[in-house]
Scaffold this motif. Sequence first.
Motif, PDB file in Angstrom:
ATOM      1  N   VAL A   1      23.807  24.262  31.824  1.00 51.00           N
ATOM      2  CA  VAL A   1      24.560  25.340  32.485  1.00 51.00           C
ATOM      3  C   VAL A   1      23.880  26.666  32.180  1.00 51.00           C
ATOM      4  CG1 VAL A   1      26.760  26.581  32.596  1.00 51.00           C
ATOM      5  CG2 VAL A   1      26.735  24.092  32.305  1.00 51.00           C
ATOM      6  N   ARG A   2      23.621  27.439  33.226  1.00 49.83           N
ATOM      7  CA  ARG A   2      23.047  28.774  33.034  1.00 49.83           C
ATOM      8  C   ARG A   2      24.170  29.779  32.907  1.00 49.83           C
ATOM      9  NH1 ARG A   2      20.351  30.099  37.804  1.00 49.83           N
ATOM     10  NH2 ARG A   2      19.892  32.030  36.735  1.00 49.83           N
ATOM     11  N   VAL A   3      24.106  30.647  31.898  1.00 49.52           N
ATOM     12  CA  VAL A   3      25.124  31.691  31.721  1.00 49.52           C
ATOM     13  C   VAL A   3      24.429  33.041  31.861  1.00 49.52           C
ATOM     14  CG1 VAL A   3      26.861  32.680  30.202  1.00 49.52           C
ATOM     15  CG2 VAL A   3      26.537  30.196  30.266  1.00 49.52           C
ATOM     16  N   ILE A   4      24.921  33.794  32.833  1.00 45.79           N
ATOM     17  CA  ILE A   4      24.249  35.036  33.234  1.00 45.79           C
ATOM     18  C   ILE A   4      25.144  36.225  32.897  1.00 45.79           C
ATOM     19  CG2 ILE A   4      23.431  36.326  35.279  1.00 45.79           C
ATOM     20  CD1 ILE A   4      23.000  33.372  36.481  1.00 45.79           C
ATOM     21  N   GLY A   5      24.552  37.255  32.305  1.00 43.59           N
ATOM     22  CA  GLY A   5      25.295  38.480  32.005  1.00 43.59           C
ATOM     23  C   GLY A   5      24.929  39.570  32.996  1.00 43.59           C
ATOM     24  N   VAL A   6      25.940  40.354  33.402  1.00 46.19           N
ATOM     25  CA  VAL A   6      25.707  41.472  34.335  1.00 46.19           C
ATOM     26  C   VAL A   6      26.204  42.747  33.660  1.00 46.19           C
ATOM     27  CG1 VAL A   6      26.163  42.395  36.631  1.00 46.19           C
ATOM     28  CG2 VAL A   6      26.144  39.913  36.284  1.00 46.19           C
ATOM     29  N   TYR A   7      25.352  43.795  33.676  1.00 51.04           N
ATOM     30  CA  TYR A   7      25.640  45.017  32.912  1.00 51.04           C
ATOM     31  C   TYR A   7      25.556  46.252  33.813  1.00 51.04           C
ATOM     32  CZ  TYR A   7      24.826  41.758  29.091  1.00 51.04           C
ATOM     33  OH  TYR A   7      24.913  40.680  28.236  1.00 51.04           O
ATOM     34  N   PRO A   8      26.536  46.429  34.720  1.00 52.66           N
ATOM     35  CA  PRO A   8      26.429  47.578  35.634  1.00 52.66           C
ATOM     36  C   PRO A   8      26.690  48.906  34.938  1.00 52.66           C
ATOM     37  CG  PRO A   8      28.026  45.922  36.426  1.00 52.66           C
ATOM     38  CD  PRO A   8      27.727  45.614  35.001  1.00 52.66           C
ATOM     39  N   GLY A   9      26.132  49.968  35.539  1.00 55.50           N
ATOM     40  CA  GLY A   9      26.543  51.328  35.229  1.00 55.50           C
ATOM     41  C   GLY A   9      27.737  51.664  36.117  1.00 55.50           C
ATOM     42  N   PRO A  10      28.056  52.959  36.307  1.00 57.08           N
ATOM     43  CA  PRO A  10      29.224  53.318  37.120  1.00 57.08           C
ATOM     44  C   PRO A  10      29.092  52.860  38.573  1.00 57.08           C
ATOM     45  CG  PRO A  10      28.365  55.221  35.923  1.00 57.08           C
ATOM     46  CD  PRO A  10      27.370  54.137  35.754  1.00 57.08           C
ATOM     47  N   VAL A  11      30.188  52.313  39.093  1.00 55.60           N
ATOM     48  CA  VAL A  11      30.213  51.800  40.468  1.00 55.60           C
ATOM     49  C   VAL A  11      31.418  52.420  41.175  1.00 55.60           C
ATOM     50  CG1 VAL A  11      30.158  49.724  41.901  1.00 55.60           C
ATOM     51  CG2 VAL A  11      29.357  49.603  39.525  1.00 55.60           C
ATOM     52  N   ASP A  12      31.244  52.706  42.452  1.00 61.00           N
ATOM     53  CA  ASP A  12      32.276  53.385  43.225  1.00 61.00           C
ATOM     54  C   ASP A  12      33.362  52.395  43.667  1.00 61.00           C
ATOM     55  OD1 ASP A  12      33.635  55.307  44.553  1.00 61.00           O
ATOM     56  OD2 ASP A  12      32.200  55.515  46.199  1.00 61.00           O
ATOM     57  N   THR A  13      34.330  52.161  42.783  1.00 63.26           N
ATOM     58  CA  THR A  13      35.452  51.256  43.092  1.00 63.26           C
ATOM     59  C   THR A  13      36.745  51.915  42.601  1.00 63.26           C
ATOM     60  OG1 THR A  13      35.419  50.139  40.946  1.00 63.26           O
ATOM     61  CG2 THR A  13      33.965  49.234  42.644  1.00 63.26           C
ATOM     62  N   LYS A  14      37.854  51.194  42.781  1.00 59.12           N
ATOM     63  CA  LYS A  14      39.156  51.688  42.313  1.00 59.12           C
ATOM     64  C   LYS A  14      39.095  52.034  40.818  1.00 59.12           C
ATOM     65  CE  LYS A  14      42.507  48.692  41.971  1.00 59.12           C
ATOM     66  NZ  LYS A  14      43.388  47.572  42.243  1.00 59.12           N
ATOM     67  N   MET A  15      38.286  51.275  40.090  1.00 61.79           N
ATOM     68  CA  MET A  15      38.210  51.463  38.633  1.00 61.79           C
ATOM     69  C   MET A  15      37.710  52.852  38.245  1.00 61.79           C
ATOM     70  SD  MET A  15      36.418  48.911  35.902  1.00 61.79           S
ATOM     71  CE  MET A  15      37.612  47.590  36.050  1.00 61.79           C
ATOM     72  N   THR A  16      36.854  53.441  39.058  1.00 60.62           N
ATOM     73  CA  THR A  16      36.294  54.757  38.712  1.00 60.62           C
ATOM     74  C   THR A  16      36.807  55.858  39.642  1.00 60.62           C
ATOM     75  OG1 THR A  16      34.373  54.348  40.113  1.00 60.62           O
ATOM     76  CG2 THR A  16      34.144  53.789  37.770  1.00 60.62           C
ATOM     77  N   ALA A  17      37.895  55.558  40.369  1.00 60.18           N
ATOM     78  CA  ALA A  17      38.430  56.544  41.325  1.00 60.18           C
ATOM     79  C   ALA A  17      38.766  57.837  40.590  1.00 60.18           C
ATOM     80  CB  ALA A  17      39.676  55.984  41.997  1.00 60.18           C
ATOM     81  N   GLY A  18      38.370  58.959  41.186  1.00 59.98           N
ATOM     82  CA  GLY A  18      38.694  60.263  40.600  1.00 59.98           C
ATOM     83  C   GLY A  18      37.717  60.698  39.525  1.00 59.98           C
ATOM     84  N   GLN A  19      36.773  59.849  39.147  1.00 61.04           N
ATOM     85  CA  GLN A  19      35.786  60.238  38.126  1.00 61.04           C
ATOM     86  C   GLN A  19      34.520  60.727  38.832  1.00 61.04           C
ATOM     87  OE1 GLN A  19      35.253  57.251  35.014  1.00 61.04           O
ATOM     88  NE2 GLN A  19      37.278  56.446  35.442  1.00 61.04           N
ATOM     89  N   GLU A  20      34.186  61.984  38.595  1.00 61.95           N
ATOM     90  CA  GLU A  20      33.023  62.585  39.255  1.00 61.95           C
ATOM     91  C   GLU A  20      31.752  62.257  38.491  1.00 61.95           C
ATOM     92  OE1 GLU A  20      32.900  64.030  42.207  1.00 61.95           O
ATOM     93  OE2 GLU A  20      35.046  63.599  42.359  1.00 61.95           O
ATOM     94  N   MET A  21      30.907  61.442  39.062  1.00 58.13           N
ATOM     95  CA  MET A  21      29.607  61.090  38.459  1.00 58.13           C
ATOM     96  C   MET A  21      28.816  60.299  39.496  1.00 58.13           C
ATOM     97  SD  MET A  21      30.963  58.165  35.874  1.00 58.13           S
ATOM     98  CE  MET A  21      32.346  57.130  36.384  1.00 58.13           C
ATOM     99  N   PRO A  22      27.514  60.199  39.320  1.00 62.86           N
ATOM    100  CA  PRO A  22      26.755  59.354  40.249  1.00 62.86           C
ATOM    101  C   PRO A  22      27.190  57.899  40.087  1.00 62.86           C
ATOM    102  CG  PRO A  22      25.305  60.711  38.868  1.00 62.86           C
ATOM    103  CD  PRO A  22      26.680  60.816  38.283  1.00 62.86           C
ATOM    104  N   LYS A  23      27.409  57.235  41.220  1.00 59.13           N
ATOM    105  CA  LYS A  23      27.876  55.844  41.161  1.00 59.13           C
ATOM    106  C   LYS A  23      27.074  54.986  42.132  1.00 59.13           C
ATOM    107  CE  LYS A  23      32.630  57.512  40.668  1.00 59.13           C
ATOM    108  NZ  LYS A  23      33.942  57.604  41.319  1.00 59.13           N
ATOM    109  N   ALA A  24      26.848  53.744  41.748  1.00 63.72           N
ATOM    110  CA  ALA A  24      26.262  52.777  42.693  1.00 63.72           C
ATOM    111  C   ALA A  24      27.370  52.305  43.630  1.00 63.72           C
ATOM    112  CB  ALA A  24      25.695  51.594  41.923  1.00 63.72           C
ATOM    113  N   THR A  25      26.976  51.730  44.763  1.00 59.76           N
ATOM    114  CA  THR A  25      27.982  51.157  45.658  1.00 59.76           C
ATOM    115  C   THR A  25      28.230  49.694  45.251  1.00 59.76           C
ATOM    116  OG1 THR A  25      26.397  50.299  47.271  1.00 59.76           O
ATOM    117  CG2 THR A  25      27.120  52.590  47.565  1.00 59.76           C
ATOM    118  N   PRO A  26      29.436  49.199  45.557  1.00 61.80           N
ATOM    119  CA  PRO A  26      29.708  47.781  45.266  1.00 61.80           C
ATOM    120  C   PRO A  26      28.696  46.848  45.936  1.00 61.80           C
ATOM    121  CG  PRO A  26      31.739  48.918  45.846  1.00 61.80           C
ATOM    122  CD  PRO A  26      30.627  49.902  46.073  1.00 61.80           C
ATOM    123  N   ASP A  27      28.266  47.195  47.165  1.00 62.76           N
ATOM    124  CA  ASP A  27      27.287  46.345  47.860  1.00 62.76           C
ATOM    125  C   ASP A  27      25.958  46.273  47.106  1.00 62.76           C
ATOM    126  OD1 ASP A  27      28.922  45.551  49.894  1.00 62.76           O
ATOM    127  OD2 ASP A  27      28.293  47.132  51.273  1.00 62.76           O
TER     128      ASP A  27
END
Length: 244
Positions: free
Chosen positions: A171-197
Amino acid sequence: MDLEGKNVVVTGANGGIGKALVKGLLDRGAAKVYAAARTANAVEELARLDIDRVVAVRLDVTNAASVAAVSEYCKDVDVLINNAGVNRCMWFMGPTGMESAREEMDVNFFGTLAMCRAFTPMISSRSGAIVNVCSIIGLVNLPVNGTYCASKAAVHSLLQGVRAELAPQGVRVIGVYPGPVDTKMTAGQEMPKATPDQIATAILAGVENDVEDIFPDPMSQAVHAKLLQDPKQVEKEFATMIPA
Ligand SMILES: NC(=O)c1ccc[n+]([C@@H]2O[C@H](COP(=O)([O-])OP(=O)(O)OC[C@H]3O[C@@H](n4cnc5c(N)ncnc54)[C@H](OP(=O)(O)O)[C@@H]3O)[C@@H](O)[C@H]2O)c1
């Protein structure tokens, strides 16, 4: 791993990154996407994305009966994407420091652990993969999101341990380590964000290209590079970002 023809579970599938993952999986020819969400409305909406290939299921990762029911129902899964998560944007000494820390550990850490445990038998029988969405701030604490960072640091350790435990079963176990992304989670926080896509595309490309640790956006790549060079300096820089 080629995702074409695979059966994939996505948790938190109605969220920003989750929905982008479901669409990306359909674009890459996944045979079936079990799109998991907490509410009946969200499940109905997800089911409409593709009536043939999306199987929308109700799931709360903190509820043992819910996890058991979904793992019993989704018996043909090759890939599990643990994407569900919460961030209460709280610091350790803040007004709800204890409650936020408990809730984030419950969803982000214990929820991910419960899902890994429930799906391991079928994923190992199909030589599949588990993808755990962590965060770049699971690798260094950002004080304004202190309790969330602790939960994601726990996810980082969890995925390393599960990776070692399941390697003999293929079984392969993969880790994902995003920076800020423009979703509900960061709504209202002003900073550069990646898109979910952008994030979903990088995750799915990483899975297909056998990348073990995915840094899906320029911010996470830059922080990761600095962490490799001088982790103490990164800690000091992040330590300046304290609650007002
Ligand atoms: N946005 C960022 O900047 C960022 C950066 C790094 C990592 N991440 C991680 O990326 C993942 C996806 O987050 P997002 O940015 O797409 O945020 P989002 O839009 O808020 O989506 C979060 C998803 O998790 C679901 N969820 C929360 N608690 C759950 C539970 N107990 N059981 C099942 N599902 C639950 C939510 O469902 P409801 O809609 O019902 O609440 C929602 O579908 C998370 O693990 C997050 O920590 C995000």
